[in-house]
Design a protein around this motif. Structure first.
Motif, short mmCIF file in Angstrom:
data_model
loop_
_atom_site.label_atom_id
_atom_site.label_comp_id
_atom_site.label_asym_id
_atom_site.label_seq_id
_atom_site.Cartn_x
_atom_site.Cartn_y
_atom_site.Cartn_z
N ALA A 1 0.84 -0.92 -0.08
CA ALA A 1 0.12 -0.10 -0.09
C ALA A 1 0.73 1.11 -0.09
CB ALA A 1 -0.95 0.09 1.12
N ILE A 2 1.90 1.23 0.78
CA ILE A 2 2.88 2.50 0.64
C ILE A 2 3.54 2.40 -0.49
CG2 ILE A 2 5.06 3.32 1.74
CD1 ILE A 2 4.26 1.78 4.22
N GLN A 3 4.05 1.40 -1.49
CA GLN A 3 4.41 1.57 -2.56
C GLN A 3 3.28 2.13 -3.54
OE1 GLN A 3 7.74 0.67 -3.59
NE2 GLN A 3 7.24 1.55 -5.49
N ARG A 4 2.29 1.70 -3.62
CA ARG A 4 1.16 2.24 -4.57
C ARG A 4 0.95 3.75 -4.21
NH1 ARG A 4 -1.70 -3.06 -3.51
NH2 ARG A 4 -2.73 -1.84 -1.98
N ARG B 1 15.52 1.76 -12.57
CA ARG B 1 15.76 0.38 -11.91
C ARG B 1 17.48 0.69 -11.41
NH1 ARG B 1 13.63 -1.69 -16.53
NH2 ARG B 1 15.59 -1.75 -17.75
N GLU B 2 18.22 1.36 -12.13
CA GLU B 2 19.53 1.45 -11.77
C GLU B 2 19.71 2.34 -10.55
OE1 GLU B 2 23.86 3.29 -13.01
OE2 GLU B 2 22.25 2.64 -14.62
N LEU B 3 18.92 3.49 -10.45
CA LEU B 3 18.61 4.40 -9.42
C LEU B 3 18.17 3.70 -7.93
CD1 LEU B 3 17.72 7.60 -11.34
CD2 LEU B 3 19.63 7.43 -9.93
N LEU B 4 16.99 2.74 -8.36
CA LEU B 4 16.51 2.30 -7.27
C LEU B 4 17.66 1.28 -6.42
CD1 LEU B 4 12.95 1.51 -8.43
CD2 LEU B 4 13.75 2.99 -6.50
N ARG C 1 14.11 -3.09 7.04
CA ARG C 1 13.60 -3.40 5.72
C ARG C 1 13.18 -2.13 5.03
NH1 ARG C 1 8.87 -4.27 8.34
NH2 ARG C 1 7.19 -3.44 7.19
N ILE C 2 13.54 -2.22 3.67
CA ILE C 2 12.72 -1.07 2.94
C ILE C 2 11.44 -1.36 2.65
CG2 ILE C 2 13.00 0.24 0.62
CD1 ILE C 2 16.24 -0.25 0.92
N GLN C 3 10.33 -0.55 2.84
CA GLN C 3 9.19 -0.85 2.72
C GLN C 3 8.66 -0.28 1.00
OE1 GLN C 3 8.13 1.53 6.36
NE2 GLN C 3 6.54 0.11 6.43
N ALA C 4 9.06 0.63 0.69
CA ALA C 4 8.72 1.08 -0.63
C ALA C 4 9.75 2.37 -1.10
CB ALA C 4 7.29 1.95 -0.76
N ALA C 5 9.89 2.02 -2.41
CA ALA C 5 10.96 3.09 -2.83
C ALA C 5 10.60 3.49 -4.49
CB ALA C 5 12.41 2.41 -3.08
N ILE C 6 10.97 4.92 -4.90
CA ILE C 6 10.74 5.28 -6.20
C ILE C 6 11.83 6.22 -6.43
CG2 ILE C 6 7.96 5.24 -6.03
CD1 ILE C 6 8.40 8.36 -5.52
N ALA C 7 12.23 6.43 -7.71
CA ALA C 7 13.30 7.06 -8.36
C ALA C 7 12.50 8.23 -9.47
CB ALA C 7 14.18 6.29 -8.86
N ARG C 8 12.98 9.43 -9.33
CA ARG C 8 12.13 10.36 -10.16
C ARG C 8 13.10 11.53 -10.29
NH1 ARG C 8 9.12 6.51 -9.94
NH2 ARG C 8 7.09 6.49 -9.40
N ARG C 9 12.84 12.32 -11.40
CA ARG C 9 13.55 13.31 -11.93
C ARG C 9 13.64 14.29 -10.52
NH1 ARG C 9 15.19 13.22 -17.15
NH2 ARG C 9 13.67 12.22 -18.55
N ASP C 10 14.85 15.02 -10.63
CA ASP C 10 14.88 16.09 -9.39
C ASP C 10 15.36 17.38 -10.04
OD1 ASP C 10 14.68 17.21 -6.72
OD2 ASP C 10 16.81 16.32 -6.39
N GLY C 11 14.54 18.12 -10.80
CA GLY C 11 14.87 19.56 -11.28
C GLY C 11 15.19 19.46 -12.55
N HIS D 1 13.51 8.14 -3.33
CA HIS D 1 12.64 8.50 -2.09
C HIS D 1 12.25 7.08 -1.68
CE1 HIS D 1 10.02 10.77 0.28
NE2 HIS D 1 9.17 9.77 0.19
N LEU D 2 12.77 6.77 -0.42
CA LEU D 2 12.75 5.55 0.36
C LEU D 2 11.96 5.61 1.39
CD1 LEU D 2 16.26 5.65 -0.60
CD2 LEU D 2 15.13 3.22 -0.68
#
Length: 152
Positions: A33-36, A52-55, A95-105, A113-114
């Motif tokens: 749910a946190i990931q979603r 994928r690489e950033l995560l 444990r890592i609950q959720a993670a996303i990688a996004r552009r930053d400016g 973001h973890l």
């Protein structure tokens, strides 16, 4: 003539708003749910290969930071003065609950973001912790095109 908004009838409760996030302490069952929620709040904006690489790098950096394992792999992120710091979290209770990688400016900057959970050295378990790792794109051959930025 304007009419006043109708008042809530006496004795009625305000509407209940349910969170999309699981309650603290839900455990592994709440991680999906946190990931979603993260993905819905911050739509993907990187090529899949970069994401994928950033995560992978972001997860490894967080694990190294929290548990001490693998800090030497990241000398720019963990300068010599931080290499010897005692780990704040036990590996068995991290444990890592959720993670996303996004552009930053910009196209050459990204953030991972973890959301994570762990038991600190004092034995206190906390979930829903948040850590961001910032990266810049580099063009060095033979290495990852993404370089983590030192934490301030």
């Amino acid at each position: 003539m304007a009419t006043a908004p109708s008042a809530t009838p006496t004795g009625s409760a305000p509407p209940v708003v349910e969170s999309a996030l699981p309650p603290h302490g839900e455990g592994v069952a709440g991680d999906r749910a946190i990931q979603r929620s993260l993905e819905a709040a911050w739509p993907a904006d990187l090529p899949a290969s970069d994401e994928r690489e950033l995560l992978t790098a972001g997860r490894a950096l967080l694990r190294a930071d929290a548990t001490g394992i693998g800090r030497t792999q990241w000398p720019a992120a963990f300068p010599a003065l931080r290499q010897g710091l005692a780990p704040a979290f036990a590996t068995a209770r991290f444990r890592i609950q959720a993670a996303i990688a996004r552009r930053d400016g910009g196209p050459d900057k990204a953030v991972v973001h973890l959301v994570w959970a762990g038991t600190d050295r004092g034995g206190t378990f906390t979930d829903g912790r948040i850590t961001d790792w910032h990266f810049t794109r580099t063009t060095r051959r033979g290495t990852s095109p993404w370089t983590p930025q030192p934490r301030i």
